[in-house]
Design a protein around this motif. Sequence first.
Motif, PDB file in Angstrom:
ATOM      1  N   HIS A  41     -19.894  39.798  50.218  1.00 24.93           N
ATOM      2  CA  HIS A  41     -21.169  39.104  50.922  1.00 24.93           C
ATOM      3  C   HIS A  41     -21.099  37.592  50.563  1.00 24.93           C
ATOM      4  CE1 HIS A  41     -25.446  38.330  51.103  1.00 24.93           C
ATOM      5  NE2 HIS A  41     -25.331  38.612  52.231  1.00 24.93           N
ATOM      6  N   CYS A  42     -20.844  37.263  49.221  1.00 26.78           N
ATOM      7  CA  CYS A  42     -21.012  35.883  48.679  1.00 26.78           C
ATOM      8  C   CYS A  42     -20.131  34.903  49.689  1.00 26.78           C
ATOM      9  CB  CYS A  42     -20.708  35.770  47.358  1.00 26.78           C
ATOM     10  SG  CYS A  42     -21.189  34.229  46.494  1.00 26.78           S
ATOM     11  N   ILE A  43     -18.769  35.455  49.661  1.00 24.06           N
ATOM     12  CA  ILE A  43     -17.907  34.501  50.545  1.00 24.06           C
ATOM     13  C   ILE A  43     -18.058  34.758  52.106  1.00 24.06           C
ATOM     14  CG2 ILE A  43     -15.579  34.459  51.183  1.00 24.06           C
ATOM     15  CD1 ILE A  43     -16.279  33.184  48.347  1.00 24.06           C
ATOM     16  N   PHE A  44     -18.287  35.825  52.432  1.00 20.55           N
ATOM     17  CA  PHE A  44     -18.107  35.848  54.123  1.00 20.55           C
ATOM     18  C   PHE A  44     -19.607  35.726  54.803  1.00 20.55           C
ATOM     19  CE2 PHE A  44     -14.501  38.327  53.099  1.00 20.55           C
ATOM     20  CZ  PHE A  44     -13.578  38.235  54.095  1.00 20.55           C
ATOM     21  N   TYR A  45     -20.715  35.652  54.011  1.00 19.97           N
ATOM     22  CA  TYR A  45     -21.915  35.274  54.608  1.00 19.97           C
ATOM     23  C   TYR A  45     -22.747  34.215  54.062  1.00 19.97           C
ATOM     24  CZ  TYR A  45     -26.017  36.302  57.138  1.00 19.97           C
ATOM     25  OH  TYR A  45     -27.275  36.200  58.218  1.00 19.97           O
ATOM     26  N   ARG A  46     -22.893  34.118  52.753  1.00 21.29           N
ATOM     27  CA  ARG A  46     -23.645  33.051  52.268  1.00 21.29           C
ATOM     28  C   ARG A  46     -23.054  31.650  52.398  1.00 21.29           C
ATOM     29  NH1 ARG A  46     -28.047  33.892  48.892  1.00 21.29           N
ATOM     30  NH2 ARG A  46     -28.370  35.865  48.642  1.00 21.29           N
ATOM     31  N   ASP A  47     -21.717  31.531  52.081  1.00 21.59           N
ATOM     32  CA  ASP A  47     -21.132  30.197  52.615  1.00 21.59           C
ATOM     33  C   ASP A  47     -21.093  29.912  54.031  1.00 21.59           C
ATOM     34  OD1 ASP A  47     -20.759  29.838  50.019  1.00 21.59           O
ATOM     35  OD2 ASP A  47     -18.468  30.316  49.879  1.00 21.59           O
ATOM     36  N   TYR A  48     -20.967  31.050  54.876  1.00 22.87           N
ATOM     37  CA  TYR A  48     -21.138  30.766  56.255  1.00 22.87           C
ATOM     38  C   TYR A  48     -22.333  30.042  56.878  1.00 22.87           C
ATOM     39  CZ  TYR A  48     -22.816  32.217  60.797  1.00 22.87           C
ATOM     40  OH  TYR A  48     -23.578  32.263  62.110  1.00 22.87           O
ATOM     41  N   GLY A  74     -28.560  33.580  68.336  1.00 26.83           N
ATOM     42  CA  GLY A  74     -28.127  33.598  69.757  1.00 26.83           C
ATOM     43  C   GLY A  74     -26.344  33.506  69.945  1.00 26.83           C
ATOM     44  N   LYS A  75     -26.100  32.727  71.148  1.00 26.47           N
ATOM     45  CA  LYS A  75     -24.662  32.691  71.350  1.00 26.47           C
ATOM     46  C   LYS A  75     -23.982  31.888  70.194  1.00 26.47           C
ATOM     47  CE  LYS A  75     -21.728  30.248  74.795  1.00 26.47           C
ATOM     48  NZ  LYS A  75     -21.673  29.672  76.153  1.00 26.47           N
ATOM     49  N   ALA A  76     -24.520  30.735  69.662  1.00 25.59           N
ATOM     50  CA  ALA A  76     -24.172  29.974  68.628  1.00 25.59           C
ATOM     51  C   ALA A  76     -23.569  30.889  67.272  1.00 25.59           C
ATOM     52  CB  ALA A  76     -24.850  28.786  68.361  1.00 25.59           C
ATOM     53  N   ARG A  77     -24.640  31.759  67.046  1.00 25.23           N
ATOM     54  CA  ARG A  77     -24.476  32.574  65.828  1.00 25.23           C
ATOM     55  C   ARG A  77     -23.176  33.363  66.211  1.00 25.23           C
ATOM     56  NH1 ARG A  77     -28.798  36.651  63.452  1.00 25.23           N
ATOM     57  NH2 ARG A  77     -27.860  36.852  61.245  1.00 25.23           N
ATOM     58  N   LEU A  78     -22.723  34.131  67.200  1.00 21.10           N
ATOM     59  CA  LEU A  78     -21.617  34.706  67.270  1.00 21.10           C
ATOM     60  C   LEU A  78     -20.456  34.224  67.302  1.00 21.10           C
ATOM     61  CD1 LEU A  78     -23.193  37.404  70.108  1.00 21.10           C
ATOM     62  CD2 LEU A  78     -22.667  37.837  67.770  1.00 21.10           C
ATOM     63  N   GLU A  79     -20.606  32.946  67.741  1.00 23.57           N
ATOM     64  CA  GLU A  79     -19.390  31.981  68.160  1.00 23.57           C
ATOM     65  C   GLU A  79     -18.964  31.706  66.597  1.00 23.57           C
ATOM     66  OE1 GLU A  79     -18.809  27.395  69.073  1.00 23.57           O
ATOM     67  OE2 GLU A  79     -20.427  28.316  70.381  1.00 23.57           O
ATOM     68  N   LEU A  80     -19.920  31.192  65.841  1.00 22.32           N
ATOM     69  CA  LEU A  80     -19.619  30.447  64.664  1.00 22.32           C
ATOM     70  C   LEU A  80     -19.230  31.445  63.685  1.00 22.32           C
ATOM     71  CD1 LEU A  80     -22.393  27.925  64.706  1.00 22.32           C
ATOM     72  CD2 LEU A  80     -20.005  27.464  65.053  1.00 22.32           C
ATOM     73  N   PHE A  81     -19.888  32.634  63.723  1.00 23.17           N
ATOM     74  CA  PHE A  81     -19.630  33.570  62.470  1.00 23.17           C
ATOM     75  C   PHE A  81     -18.011  34.321  62.896  1.00 23.17           C
ATOM     76  CE2 PHE A  81     -19.974  38.005  60.829  1.00 23.17           C
ATOM     77  CZ  PHE A  81     -20.045  37.684  59.396  1.00 23.17           C
ATOM     78  N   SER A  82     -17.814  34.144  64.092  1.00 19.14           N
ATOM     79  CA  SER A  82     -16.473  34.864  64.511  1.00 19.14           C
ATOM     80  C   SER A  82     -15.243  33.766  63.923  1.00 19.14           C
ATOM     81  CB  SER A  82     -16.336  35.225  65.952  1.00 19.14           C
ATOM     82  OG  SER A  82     -17.157  35.978  66.332  1.00 19.14           O
ATOM     83  N   GLU A  83     -15.714  32.564  64.223  1.00 24.49           N
ATOM     84  CA  GLU A  83     -14.891  31.320  63.885  1.00 24.49           C
ATOM     85  C   GLU A  83     -14.601  31.474  62.429  1.00 24.49           C
ATOM     86  OE1 GLU A  83     -14.614  26.405  63.730  1.00 24.49           O
ATOM     87  OE2 GLU A  83     -15.825  27.475  65.231  1.00 24.49           O
ATOM     88  N   TRP A  84     -15.741  31.628  61.535  1.00 25.55           N
ATOM     89  CA  TRP A  84     -15.820  31.461  60.169  1.00 25.55           C
ATOM     90  C   TRP A  84     -15.069  32.746  59.743  1.00 25.55           C
ATOM     91  CZ3 TRP A  84     -17.010  28.718  56.203  1.00 25.55           C
ATOM     92  CH2 TRP A  84     -17.374  29.300  54.932  1.00 25.55           C
ATOM     93  N   GLY A 104     -11.499  32.262  59.960  1.00 20.47           N
ATOM     94  CA  GLY A 104     -10.899  31.208  58.864  1.00 20.47           C
ATOM     95  C   GLY A 104     -10.691  31.963  57.547  1.00 20.47           C
ATOM     96  N   GLN A 105     -11.800  32.666  57.023  1.00 15.24           N
ATOM     97  CA  GLN A 105     -11.741  33.059  55.866  1.00 15.24           C
ATOM     98  C   GLN A 105     -10.637  34.463  55.755  1.00 15.24           C
ATOM     99  OE1 GLN A 105     -13.815  32.289  53.167  1.00 15.24           O
ATOM    100  NE2 GLN A 105     -14.043  30.582  54.391  1.00 15.24           N
ATOM    101  N   LEU A 106     -10.388  35.266  56.804  1.00 15.64           N
ATOM    102  CA  LEU A 106      -9.252  36.118  56.639  1.00 15.64           C
ATOM    103  C   LEU A 106      -8.048  35.620  56.564  1.00 15.64           C
ATOM    104  CD1 LEU A 106     -10.598  38.876  59.377  1.00 15.64           C
ATOM    105  CD2 LEU A 106     -10.657  38.968  56.707  1.00 15.64           C
ATOM    106  N   ASP A 107      -7.775  34.268  57.013  1.00 18.70           N
ATOM    107  CA  ASP A 107      -6.656  33.767  57.070  1.00 18.70           C
ATOM    108  C   ASP A 107      -6.331  33.355  55.788  1.00 18.70           C
ATOM    109  OD1 ASP A 107      -6.091  34.207  59.948  1.00 18.70           O
ATOM    110  OD2 ASP A 107      -6.715  32.108  60.496  1.00 18.70           O
ATOM    111  N   GLY A 108      -7.432  32.683  54.922  1.00 18.09           N
ATOM    112  CA  GLY A 108      -7.213  32.311  53.728  1.00 18.09           C
ATOM    113  C   GLY A 108      -6.943  33.362  52.748  1.00 18.09           C
TER     114      GLY A 108
END
Length: 808
Positions: free
Chosen positions: A648-655, A702-712, A715-719
């Motif tokens: 949660h600390c990495i996947f949500y708070r930093d996001y 809204g739309k920005a939340r879904l878009e940005l969370f998917s992008e985040w 990126g995290q999974l790649d790292g």
Amino acid sequence: ITDKQLAAAVISEIARDAQRMMQKYNKRLQITLVTDHGNREGVDHFVKMIVWSSKDKKGRNILRHFNLDIDKGGHSMVEAANAIHKSLQSMHLDDIDVEYSYITGDSGGGAKVQSLHPQLMEIGVMPEVSGCMNCLLHAFNLAYETACKDSLGDTGMNKNTTFQMIYLAVLMLNTVKKRNNLDHLKKYYSMTMTQLLDNESYIAGASTNFIQAFDELLAVVEEAENDGATEEVETELEIDSLLHNTSSNSPTEDEDDELLTPYDIFADDNETRETANEATAENDITGEDDESSAGESDDMKMTREELADDCPTDVKEPNFGRWGTISFVAKVVKQHWLPLFYMAQNIKDTEKANSYLHTITSKLIELMSAKAHPDDDTPTHYASLQWIVAFGEAVSYANMDWAKTNDPIFGPGSYGHITRLVPEHLFMMKKQFDGLRDGEWKSNPLFNGFSRAVDGIAPRGDLDKCGFEFMERMPELFLQRFEESFAEHTKKWRDKKTLPILIAAGHPLIVKWFIRWVFNKDVAIPSIMIDLYHYAGDQATKINLRECIEWLVEKVPENEYDHVQQDPLIQELINELATVAQSEEEIDLLDSATWGEHDFSRAEALIWNAIAPRAAHQQRVENLVQTAAHLGQTHVDEARRSARAKIHCIFYRDYKTWASAIVRQRKKEKMAEMEATQQTPKPKKKKKKTRQKREQRVKVEGKARLELFSEWIDGQLDGIEAARKELGEEAMKAIVAELGKENKSSAVEQDEAIQQYKRASKTNKNRTVSSVHLADVTPWMEGAIILSYLTATNKSKEFIIAELEHRK
């Protein structure tokens, strides 16, 4: 993939980032610690967080935070130190050149930071040159609590104090709402306010018994009636809609954020909450909607409807242990004094005698009505309430708000990392106290309400009669006890280990002259005024440079000056600091625009590595304790709770910090675009706020939340995947195995407790029963009467008569 496997992957990514930053700095990476004990869902948690400087994908400096775990932990300094050691070992940073250089924690309890730090040095976790600091917010809150309790008393059953009065007012509101519903409470309030404005009996009583409160109510009505400018245009909400493409039914960030329920009124540690202004925090307490539009009619009828609808619907109980709740709730009770008093009367009249609400309202009416003399214009606790609110406006709100902001240089994600600015801010606060002591508060307009209240109280002779003499003495004692306690809890900010921070990274002029003073005690520091921009808005606070430096160093003995000079950080920066000291221009080592022909990039990197990660307070960890509570509700074991906390600390708070910064920038760009094309957003009417705001909080929805969370997440999974491959499958399996419950410090502590009991059970000693008093015999069985019976509020008459008869 299991919780533990994903948590192990997260750990591998953290270790990889630490390795990368150590190579970037080409020196030892400094990591700081922040800790806090908490008990949620009936389980003790010892939350441990690490902080270090890193780089984002664009190469910009950032601070990273990671929750080591939310394991159970003992409260002794030895148990806490061992738990920290075990948690750090699980991070597999031993092969990386890191140094745990600083720890921030509580200043009370068994594992208080001033005891925990030496123990961590003793077991080799932290080096001798490391430092520790107690939480700045705790320091402020403890000073406030000390001043309140020593001058006006504490809360508690049968306590006749101002704080018990405001507690009972909140308890009445919440009990009505809980027993019935929110609409029920609003109707009570609406009917009461309508009667206050129309009913001659109400008006006569209020204007006679609560003159000042009634005048303030009339002033509100008159202002609303005669001034159509009680509303301001709010355009950002329209831009929110354009950016997020949300509808009124879309879940907001707050509604959907189940894991981040606030510990107190300063709810969340992400960027959207960190910059929240006082008005927002106040609304969190009162339950008022910051975005609700005021009525647009200027006639008296509409004004009355607005007042009748102004019911505080979700007021949190005032608690000295919850930062800020006392002063905010005091303000709510003062603003709603008359409707609360008459609500209490009406509820008492409708409730059965001795019922819970009848008992609450009876005591509340008693306290709100209490006067030192029946002929006084001002009730005793109303006057005290005026002082509490005025002190909040003059001192508490702005300073607590400042402590919860980002550092202006370290930027988003630096919430609480204002350590480099704390020494100069403490001097600012000292000047605030100087402007209030010895009766100087009387010239401050914020205390006009208290002055008027005191004028309505007649002299009574002795202080214990709570007359004019008491109200004259109380402010001086309050200020004295606040300043004494605050000085005690913040003294480490001016010691030989902390001052080097100021030398390296404070205000440029303070840095320049402080360096000169450190290496030449006879230097003549100029008595000039400098501007500090610590509070909301563009208005500067002016302080005297010489007075500031002299005050900061007055606690450092002469025989410790060499220690300041020989501080490792100062020695690392000695060449750059010498250039700063000798320059005629102002040079800020953290602002390249001031460097001129010099290159201070090495010094900037050292400051980011050594100073930026140091936390001034624990609010982030307080929020992680709340996360522990929510994870505890998932009914999984300790190991899986901690694994989920890491994820949660990495996947949500930093996001949230990252996404908020993006949305804020988009809003600015959209505003600029609309201004350039001369478009005018549809205005949103809003009640006028009297307090100056910080930057408007941003919601990612809204739309920005879904878009940005998917992008985040991508990126995290790649790292994480790259870190897993680099580490290897065997090493990953080893980390997963170490995350099991059998490797937790709580398992070690429990085993030791069992072994101690086992040893005690096998001890060959004569076990005899000591002689004790057989049993307590009640008075009805001809036993001794217990003193508490004589002081009991219910049925004490029977016991007193029985005792008197027995003694004849």
